[in-house]
Each structure stands twice: as C-alpha cells, then as structure tokens.
Design a protein around this motif. Structure first.
Motif, PDB file in Angstrom:
ATOM      1  N   ARG A   1      11.722   1.705  -9.182  1.00  0.00           N
ATOM      2  CA  ARG A   1      11.106   1.730 -10.516  1.00  0.00           C
ATOM      3  C   ARG A   1      11.399   0.452 -11.285  1.00  0.00           C
ATOM      4  N   GLN A   2      12.628  -0.023 -11.171  1.00  0.00           N
ATOM      5  CA  GLN A   2      12.955  -1.259 -11.885  1.00  0.00           C
ATOM      6  C   GLN A   2      12.129  -2.414 -11.320  1.00  0.00           C
ATOM      7  N   ARG A   3      11.872  -2.384 -10.024  1.00  0.00           N
ATOM      8  CA  ARG A   3      11.015  -3.423  -9.439  1.00  0.00           C
ATOM      9  C   ARG A   3       9.591  -3.328  -9.982  1.00  0.00           C
ATOM     10  N   VAL A   4       9.094  -2.097 -10.169  1.00  0.00           N
ATOM     11  CA  VAL A   4       7.760  -1.937 -10.760  1.00  0.00           C
ATOM     12  C   VAL A   4       7.756  -2.471 -12.200  1.00  0.00           C
ATOM     13  N   ALA A   5       8.834  -2.172 -12.929  1.00  0.00           N
ATOM     14  CA  ALA A   5       8.919  -2.675 -14.313  1.00  0.00           C
ATOM     15  C   ALA A   5       8.936  -4.210 -14.323  1.00  0.00           C
ATOM     16  N   ILE A   6       9.603  -4.798 -13.358  1.00  0.00           N
ATOM     17  CA  ILE A   6       9.627  -6.266 -13.259  1.00  0.00           C
ATOM     18  C   ILE A   6       8.233  -6.786 -12.892  1.00  0.00           C
ATOM     19  N   ALA A   7       7.566  -6.087 -11.972  1.00  0.00           N
ATOM     20  CA  ALA A   7       6.199  -6.493 -11.589  1.00  0.00           C
ATOM     21  C   ALA A   7       5.265  -6.414 -12.797  1.00  0.00           C
ATOM     22  N   ARG A   8       5.439  -5.374 -13.595  1.00  0.00           N
ATOM     23  CA  ARG A   8       4.609  -5.240 -14.801  1.00  0.00           C
ATOM     24  C   ARG A   8       4.825  -6.437 -15.730  1.00  0.00           C
ATOM     25  N   ALA A   9       6.079  -6.870 -15.862  1.00  0.00           N
ATOM     26  CA  ALA A   9       6.373  -8.056 -16.681  1.00  0.00           C
ATOM     27  C   ALA A   9       5.753  -9.309 -16.058  1.00  0.00           C
ATOM     28  N   LEU A  10       5.833  -9.417 -14.738  1.00  0.00           N
ATOM     29  CA  LEU A  10       5.305 -10.607 -14.061  1.00  0.00           C
ATOM     30  C   LEU A  10       3.785 -10.704 -14.159  1.00  0.00           C
ATOM     31  N   ALA A  11       3.126  -9.569 -14.372  1.00  0.00           N
ATOM     32  CA  ALA A  11       1.666  -9.583 -14.505  1.00  0.00           C
ATOM     33  C   ALA A  11       1.231 -10.492 -15.645  1.00  0.00           C
ATOM     34  N   ALA A  12       2.108 -10.688 -16.610  1.00  0.00           N
ATOM     35  CA  ALA A  12       1.789 -11.565 -17.744  1.00  0.00           C
ATOM     36  C   ALA A  12       2.007 -13.040 -17.406  1.00  0.00           C
ATOM     37  N   GLU A  13       2.551 -13.317 -16.237  1.00  0.00           N
ATOM     38  CA  GLU A  13       2.943 -14.688 -15.857  1.00  0.00           C
ATOM     39  C   GLU A  13       3.816 -15.327 -16.930  1.00  0.00           C
ATOM     40  N   PRO A  14       4.933 -14.664 -17.256  1.00  0.00           N
ATOM     41  CA  PRO A  14       5.763 -15.134 -18.367  1.00  0.00           C
ATOM     42  C   PRO A  14       6.596 -16.360 -17.995  1.00  0.00           C
ATOM     43  N   GLU A  15       7.069 -17.037 -19.025  1.00  0.00           N
ATOM     44  CA  GLU A  15       8.002 -18.147 -18.821  1.00  0.00           C
ATOM     45  C   GLU A  15       9.438 -17.689 -19.044  1.00  0.00           C
ATOM     46  N   VAL A  16       9.564 -16.575 -19.749  1.00  0.00           N
ATOM     47  CA  VAL A  16      10.890 -16.049 -20.071  1.00  0.00           C
ATOM     48  C   VAL A  16      10.928 -14.551 -19.780  1.00  0.00           C
TER      49      VAL A  16
ATOM     50  N   GLU B   1       0.831  -1.223   0.000  1.00  0.00           N
ATOM     51  CA  GLU B   1       0.000   0.000   0.000  1.00  0.00           C
ATOM     52  C   GLU B   1       0.858   1.263   0.000  1.00  0.00           C
ATOM     53  N   ARG B   2       2.119   1.124   0.361  1.00  0.00           N
ATOM     54  CA  ARG B   2       2.980   2.300   0.314  1.00  0.00           C
ATOM     55  C   ARG B   2       3.350   2.667  -1.136  1.00  0.00           C
ATOM     56  N   TYR B   3       3.285   1.685  -2.025  1.00  0.00           N
ATOM     57  CA  TYR B   3       3.772   1.908  -3.396  1.00  0.00           C
ATOM     58  C   TYR B   3       2.669   1.966  -4.447  1.00  0.00           C
ATOM     59  N   VAL B   4       1.527   1.384  -4.138  1.00  0.00           N
ATOM     60  CA  VAL B   4       0.553   1.138  -5.204  1.00  0.00           C
ATOM     61  C   VAL B   4       0.012   2.422  -5.825  1.00  0.00           C
ATOM     62  N   ASP B   5      -0.072   3.502  -5.050  1.00  0.00           N
ATOM     63  CA  ASP B   5      -0.596   4.745  -5.620  1.00  0.00           C
ATOM     64  C   ASP B   5       0.498   5.770  -5.914  1.00  0.00           C
ATOM     65  N   ALA B   6       1.745   5.314  -5.911  1.00  0.00           N
ATOM     66  CA  ALA B   6       2.872   6.228  -6.166  1.00  0.00           C
ATOM     67  C   ALA B   6       3.032   6.489  -7.660  1.00  0.00           C
ATOM     68  N   PHE B   7       3.560   7.665  -7.959  1.00  0.00           N
ATOM     69  CA  PHE B   7       3.975   7.982  -9.326  1.00  0.00           C
ATOM     70  C   PHE B   7       5.467   7.657  -9.463  1.00  0.00           C
ATOM     71  N   PRO B   8       5.916   7.399 -10.694  1.00  0.00           N
ATOM     72  CA  PRO B   8       7.331   7.052 -10.875  1.00  0.00           C
ATOM     73  C   PRO B   8       8.297   8.044 -10.214  1.00  0.00           C
ATOM     74  N   HIS B   9       7.991   9.363 -10.275  1.00  0.00           N
ATOM     75  CA  HIS B   9       8.956  10.325  -9.723  1.00  0.00           C
ATOM     76  C   HIS B   9       9.088  10.221  -8.205  1.00  0.00           C
ATOM     77  N   GLU B  10       8.149   9.515  -7.581  1.00  0.00           N
ATOM     78  CA  GLU B  10       8.234   9.343  -6.128  1.00  0.00           C
ATOM     79  C   GLU B  10       9.064   8.120  -5.750  1.00  0.00           C
ATOM     80  N   LEU B  11       9.543   7.409  -6.761  1.00  0.00           N
ATOM     81  CA  LEU B  11      10.276   6.168  -6.505  1.00  0.00           C
ATOM     82  C   LEU B  11      11.749   6.314  -6.899  1.00  0.00           C
ATOM     83  N   SER B  12      12.596   5.525  -6.240  1.00  0.00           N
ATOM     84  CA  SER B  12      14.014   5.485  -6.616  1.00  0.00           C
ATOM     85  C   SER B  12      14.178   4.640  -7.884  1.00  0.00           C
ATOM     86  N   GLY B  13      15.363   4.690  -8.459  1.00  0.00           N
ATOM     87  CA  GLY B  13      15.638   3.890  -9.660  1.00  0.00           C
ATOM     88  C   GLY B  13      15.406   2.404  -9.427  1.00  0.00           C
TER      89      GLY B  13
END
Ligand code: ATP
Ligand code: MG
Length: 333
Positions: free
Chosen positions: A159-174, A144-156
């Motif tokens: 942000r990379q963790r959010v980008a990874i989470a976005r990828a994981l939303a697809a439940e990828p194999e690769v 809940e600390r991160y879910v409503d944050a904008f990118p500028h409120e996050l460290s690099g």
C-alpha cells in the motif's frame, strides 16, 4: 545551486481550543533548504513539530509567519489553481498507508485519478502504459498483478508503494515523506527506504524524510536536522550528526536510541518530559532537561552556531564569547 524548496523563518502557532487566546508554539523560526536529488532528514521526538513542518511545506495550511521558496521564487499559494500547480511539484507521503488509500478504490482508479489531475486525461494504451510504468517504478511487479487490486488485498508495504506511485504520477520534484515506514513491519521498512533512495537517484527528486528514528536518518539521509520542541537544534551531515552529535539534546537522543542488542539507555527519559508548547521554556527550550544548562540558557534563545564544517548547533556551549561561560569543553568530553 539554488535549493528546489526552501523555507525561511517558518513559524506556526495553533490556537488552543477554549484557551482564551493561548496558542501552541508548534514551530519557531525554522529554516530549511532541500536540493534536488538530496535526502534531508527531519528528526525529533513526538510533538517536536515535524508533521507541522511537512504540512506547512505542502501548504496544506498557512504558516503564521515565514516564507516558502521554490527554485528561489516565492511559492506561497493563493487560490486553488496556484495550489494545484504547487502540489504537482511538491507531493506528500503519509505515515499510515491504510488511511491514505480509499478502501473502495482499486489501484487503477487511485493512480488514474492522480494522473488525470496532474497530467491530464490519458486513455486506452497510453493510460495502461502510464499505470504500468508507475507500478514498475515502485517495484510492484508484475504490474498486472496489482493494478486491479483493492487496498485490502495488499500488505502495508504494498500500500505504501501504491501511495508513492500516486505521488509519482504528478512527476514531483520534492517528496515530503512523513514517517513513511514507522507503521510498517520492521522486515519491510528497509525495502521502502531503498525504493525512496532509488527514486531520488533516478528521478533526481529531493526527499524530506521525517522520522523519530535517528539511526534510520543516518542510513538514509545526506543531511539531518534535529528538532526539539518546535525549534531546530542541530544540522549537519547525517553521519557526523549521528556519530558525533554536538547539541546536548542530540547527544541524549543518540544515546536513547535502542541499541542492536535491545538494551535501551533511557538517558533522555530519565531527564524529564518534553515541555508544554503552550508555555514553552524561556531561552533554550531544552534547558530544563539539559545537563549543562547555565543561566544564559534560561534567558536567551541560542542561535544556530557553526560547530564544524557545514554543521550548526543551537547551544550556548559553543558560543565563543568572553562574557559567557564556554561549555564547549564540557560538551566535548
Ligand atoms: P509525532 O512524532 O508524534 O508525529 P510531530 O513532531 O509530528 O510529532 P506535530 O504533529 O507537528 O509533531 O505537533 C507539534 C505540536 O503542535 C504538538 O504539540 C501538537 O499537539 C500541536 N499541534 C499539531 N497540530 C495541531 C492542530 N491542528 N491544532 C492544535 N495543535 C496542534
Ligand atoms: Mg508527526
């Protein structure tokens, strides 16, 4: 077992703008096999073709030649629906977490959108649950600390963790991770690699880890492929490739890596510049910089030769042929 993702004889030529038919020979004859739960490192200098391979594997652009296989079946997409199905299984993470997240969207928006695209529309508690799980999986806690944050409120790193989470939303194999830590502060790089390590173990994801830092490949990857000027020059177990490199290029690369004391051996730089890929050197592309090059190296492309258990090197020095000079003894010393 069958690799989850396999590339055979991949080739990519880019036309040179205003070049009257001239092309950049960016990727030549690259074979690659990635298994589930495996980390494969793709290592090489700037311009060696690493990102081109990632984009070919992600099918963000067509290959000039070659085949892509998913679980052993042809995976070349034709059309948007096939592409969308492919992307669900093969997700990419980019180098720059600042550029890859839209600054006007909250984490909630970014992740919800990815969930909607790949898994269908979720609402209410089901959506909240999915968001919480994704953030938890990339260790952004409490969610809940991160879910409503904008990118500028996050460290690099965040942000990379959010980008990874976005990828994981697809439940990828690769996951294709193109220099995922190179733009991050040194102090948080290990945390991201450990996160990826955790994902491959827990979710059995195959990860292609692209880097120019061969030391991080040793730490993080099971196997390592070394590229030089668009070609694979060496493959093998990461520990073996970094501790006992066989190809003269890999040997120079290992020696050129900054050592822990900050003293840099400029072995590679001292041997000239990387070649033009518009008119690449004939034969072995490394021959102009190679301390061991002989005539054969200037005329014939060396194939990947077996140089040990599950190890290959594309160097004539390892060819056992009576009519060829054996460089093996020189290279061993
Ligand atoms: P870096 O470590 O700098 O990211 P890289 O190994 O990822 O390098 P690539 O980006 O794959 O290298 O580039 C390989 C070669 O292809 C380079 O010579 C590059 O200039 C060229 N290249 C890449 N994309 C294009 C393009 N769209 N048009 C023309 N040339 C390109
Ligand atoms: Mg790149």
């Amino acid at each position: 077992g069958t690799p989850v993702l396999e590339a055979q004889a991949l080739r990519k030529y880019f036309p040179v703008r205003g070049g009257r038919g001239a092309v950049v020979h960016a990727v030549e004859d690259v074979d690659l096999r990635l298994h589930r739960g495996e980390v494969l490192a793709l290592v090489g200098e700037s311009g060696s073709g690493k990102s081109t391979i990632a984009r070919l594997l992600a099918q963000l652009m067509p290959a000039t030649e070659g085949r892509l296989l998913l679980h052993g079946s042809d995976a070349t997409v034709r059309g948007r629906r096939a592409f969308r199905r492919y992307v669900r299984r093969v997700q990419m993470i980019f180098q720059d977490p600042f550029a890859s997240l839209n600054p006007v969207h909250t984490v909630r928006y970014t992740l919800s959108r990815s969930l909607r695209i790949h898994r269908g529309r979720l609402r209410g508690p089901a959506l909240e649950q999915a968001l919480t799980e994704l953030l938890d999986r990339v260790q952004l806690r409490p969610p809940e600390r991160y879910v409503d944050a904008f990118p500028h409120e996050l460290s690099g790193g965040q942000r990379q963790r959010v980008a990874i989470a976005r990828a994981l939303a697809a439940e990828p194999e690769v996951l294709l991770a193109d220099e995922p830590i190179s733009m991050l502060d040194v102090s948080i790089r290990l945390g991201i690699l450990n996160l990826l390590q955790d994902l491959r173990t827990r979710l059995d994801i195959g990860i292609l880890y692209i880097t120019h830092d061969i030391a991080s490949a040793r730490y993080f990857a099971d196997r390592t492929m070394v590229m030089y000027a668009g070609r694979v020059v060496e493959t093998g177990d990461s520990e073996a490739v970094t501790q006992d490199p066989k190809h003269p290029y890999t040997q120079l690369l290992v020696r050129s890596a900054p050592d822990p004391d900050g003293m840099e051996d400029r072995a590679l730089g001292a041997r000239g510049e990387a070649p033009s890929l518009v008119t690449p050197p004939s034969g072995c592309r490394f021959h102009p910089r190679c301390p061991f090059a002989v005539d054969l190296c200037r005329t014939e492309v060396p194939p990947l030769l077996e140089v040990g258990a599950a190890r290959t090197a594309a160097c004539w020095g390892y060819a056992e042929r009576a009519d060829r000079p054996s460089l093996g003894s020189i290279l061993e010393t």
